[in-house]
Design a protein around this motif. Structure first.
Motif, PDB file in Angstrom:
ATOM      1  N   ARG A  21      19.773 -15.726 -16.117  1.00 58.41           N
ATOM      2  CA  ARG A  21      19.104 -15.429 -17.386  1.00 58.41           C
ATOM      3  C   ARG A  21      17.603 -15.649 -17.283  1.00 58.41           C
ATOM      4  N   LEU A  22      17.202 -16.754 -16.645  1.00 50.63           N
ATOM      5  CA  LEU A  22      15.783 -17.032 -16.468  1.00 50.63           C
ATOM      6  C   LEU A  22      15.112 -15.948 -15.637  1.00 50.63           C
ATOM      7  N   LEU A  23      15.759 -15.589 -14.528  1.00 50.19           N
ATOM      8  CA  LEU A  23      15.195 -14.559 -13.660  1.00 50.19           C
ATOM      9  C   LEU A  23      15.082 -13.218 -14.384  1.00 50.19           C
ATOM     10  N   LEU A  24      16.104 -12.862 -15.145  1.00 50.15           N
ATOM     11  CA  LEU A  24      16.062 -11.595 -15.881  1.00 50.15           C
ATOM     12  C   LEU A  24      14.932 -11.583 -16.903  1.00 50.15           C
ATOM     13  N   ARG A  25      14.763 -12.689 -17.621  1.00 42.17           N
ATOM     14  CA  ARG A  25      13.695 -12.746 -18.629  1.00 42.17           C
ATOM     15  C   ARG A  25      12.326 -12.662 -17.973  1.00 42.17           C
ATOM     16  N   LEU A  26      12.151 -13.392 -16.879  1.00 46.23           N
ATOM     17  CA  LEU A  26      10.867 -13.351 -16.186  1.00 46.23           C
ATOM     18  C   LEU A  26      10.647 -11.993 -15.526  1.00 46.23           C
ATOM     19  N   ASP A  27      11.714 -11.408 -14.993  1.00 46.56           N
ATOM     20  CA  ASP A  27      11.614 -10.104 -14.350  1.00 46.56           C
ATOM     21  C   ASP A  27      11.163  -9.046 -15.365  1.00 46.56           C
ATOM     22  N   ARG A  28      11.730  -9.078 -16.554  1.00 47.95           N
ATOM     23  CA  ARG A  28      11.381  -8.099 -17.577  1.00 47.95           C
ATOM     24  C   ARG A  28       9.961  -8.299 -18.099  1.00 47.95           C
ATOM     25  N   ALA A  29       9.445  -9.514 -17.935  1.00 48.86           N
ATOM     26  CA  ALA A  29       8.097  -9.814 -18.422  1.00 48.86           C
ATOM     27  C   ALA A  29       7.052  -9.752 -17.313  1.00 48.86           C
ATOM     28  N   ALA A  30       7.445  -9.300 -16.143  1.00 51.53           N
ATOM     29  CA  ALA A  30       6.585  -9.407 -14.965  1.00 51.53           C
ATOM     30  C   ALA A  30       5.246  -8.701 -15.103  1.00 51.53           C
ATOM     31  N   HIS A  31       5.162  -7.697 -15.953  1.00 51.79           N
ATOM     32  CA  HIS A  31       3.916  -6.949 -16.092  1.00 51.79           C
ATOM     33  C   HIS A  31       3.230  -7.201 -17.437  1.00 51.79           C
ATOM     34  N   ARG A  32       3.667  -8.276 -18.090  1.00 52.40           N
ATOM     35  CA  ARG A  32       3.016  -8.662 -19.344  1.00 52.40           C
ATOM     36  C   ARG A  32       1.948  -9.710 -19.062  1.00 52.40           C
ATOM     37  N   ARG A  33       1.009  -9.817 -19.981  1.00 48.60           N
ATOM     38  CA  ARG A  33      -0.112 -10.730 -19.760  1.00 48.60           C
ATOM     39  C   ARG A  33       0.318 -12.180 -19.682  1.00 48.60           C
ATOM     40  N   TRP A  34       1.367 -12.528 -20.397  1.00 49.14           N
ATOM     41  CA  TRP A  34       1.773 -13.925 -20.459  1.00 49.14           C
ATOM     42  C   TRP A  34       2.760 -14.301 -19.349  1.00 49.14           C
ATOM     43  N   PHE A  35       3.034 -13.376 -18.443  1.00 50.65           N
ATOM     44  CA  PHE A  35       4.023 -13.648 -17.392  1.00 50.65           C
ATOM     45  C   PHE A  35       3.628 -14.840 -16.528  1.00 50.65           C
ATOM     46  N   LEU A  36       2.426 -14.837 -15.981  1.00 50.18           N
ATOM     47  CA  LEU A  36       2.018 -15.917 -15.073  1.00 50.18           C
ATOM     48  C   LEU A  36       1.927 -17.270 -15.779  1.00 50.18           C
ATOM     49  N   PRO A  37       1.348 -17.353 -16.997  1.00 54.85           N
ATOM     50  CA  PRO A  37       1.382 -18.646 -17.693  1.00 54.85           C
ATOM     51  C   PRO A  37       2.810 -19.129 -17.958  1.00 54.85           C
ATOM     52  N   ALA A  38       3.704 -18.198 -18.318  1.00 52.66           N
ATOM     53  CA  ALA A  38       5.098 -18.595 -18.549  1.00 52.66           C
ATOM     54  C   ALA A  38       5.743 -19.070 -17.256  1.00 52.66           C
TER      55      ALA A  38
END
Length: 201
Positions: A21-38
């Motif tokens: 679940r964590l990987l999927l959420r981060l994967d889907r957010a990979a190109h969003r601005r808040w990805f790296l801070p998250a």
């Protein structure tokens, strides 16, 4: 002598599902601005929550986004260094009572004793060496702080060691995913993430 960590129990379906679940959420957010801070929250929190699947996140995200493995690795290193600085600052300010207050999330007495001799003999250099291990050197950071080593020195010692193991794991995920998949757990988690990707796509 090296800092030891109790062997992690075999991950059951629940643990695997949480990681997926964590990987999927981060994967889907990979190109969003808040990805790296998250993403940085996980290695930053590893000093207080050692149960987080940080190595799996690092390897998995690098395998899923091989072109971004460098920035993923840099994020992990930066967050780990910042976490060491914050922990050392807190221990400097509060001392041993802080460890008694946080209780279960603090390194155990046996773990602290394991690295105490190294820190007493070698100071920050001991931390730099222990930071070369795959996992976060929680006990070494705490012992250095208790020994009076300044937080900035603690952070620099972690910075001296962490880039190597983090880079190797991220590079393995990006360039040699087949090698990582020899681990049944990693292969199972990545298969589930890839299935989740296809389901969404």
């Amino acid at each position: 002598m090296a800092e030891t960590r109790a062997p992690a129990p075999a991950a059951g379906p629940g643990g695997s599902t949480r990681t997926v679940r964590l990987l999927l959420r981060l994967d889907r957010a990979a190109h969003r601005r808040w990805f790296l801070p998250a993403l940085a929250v996980f290695p930053l929190s590893d000093y207080a929550l050692p149960v987080l699947p940080n190595q799996m996140l690092l390897a998995g995200l690098s395998a899923l986004h091989p072109r971004r493995w460098r920035v993923i690795a840099l994020t992990f290193v930066t967050a780990s260094v910042l976490g060491a600085f914050l922990v050392a600052t807190a221990v400097h300010a509060a001392g041993p009572p802080l460890l008694e207050t946080v209780g279960a999330v603090a390194p155990g007495q046996a773990e602290l004793k394991e690295v105490a001799g190294w820190v007493e003999r070698h100071g920050g250099w001991a931390l730099a060496v222990l930071a070369l291990l795959p996992w976060t050197p929680r006990a070494a950071v705490v012992m250095c702080a208790l020994a009076g080593i300044p937080p900035w020195t603690v952070a620099l010692a972690v910075l001296a060691g962490r880039p190597l193991p983090v880079t190797l794991l991220a590079l393995a995920g990006a360039r040699a995913p087949g090698l990582l998949r020899r681990s049944r757990r990693i292969d199972r988690v990545l298969r589930e993430v890839e299935a989740g990707r296809r389901a969404v796509g």
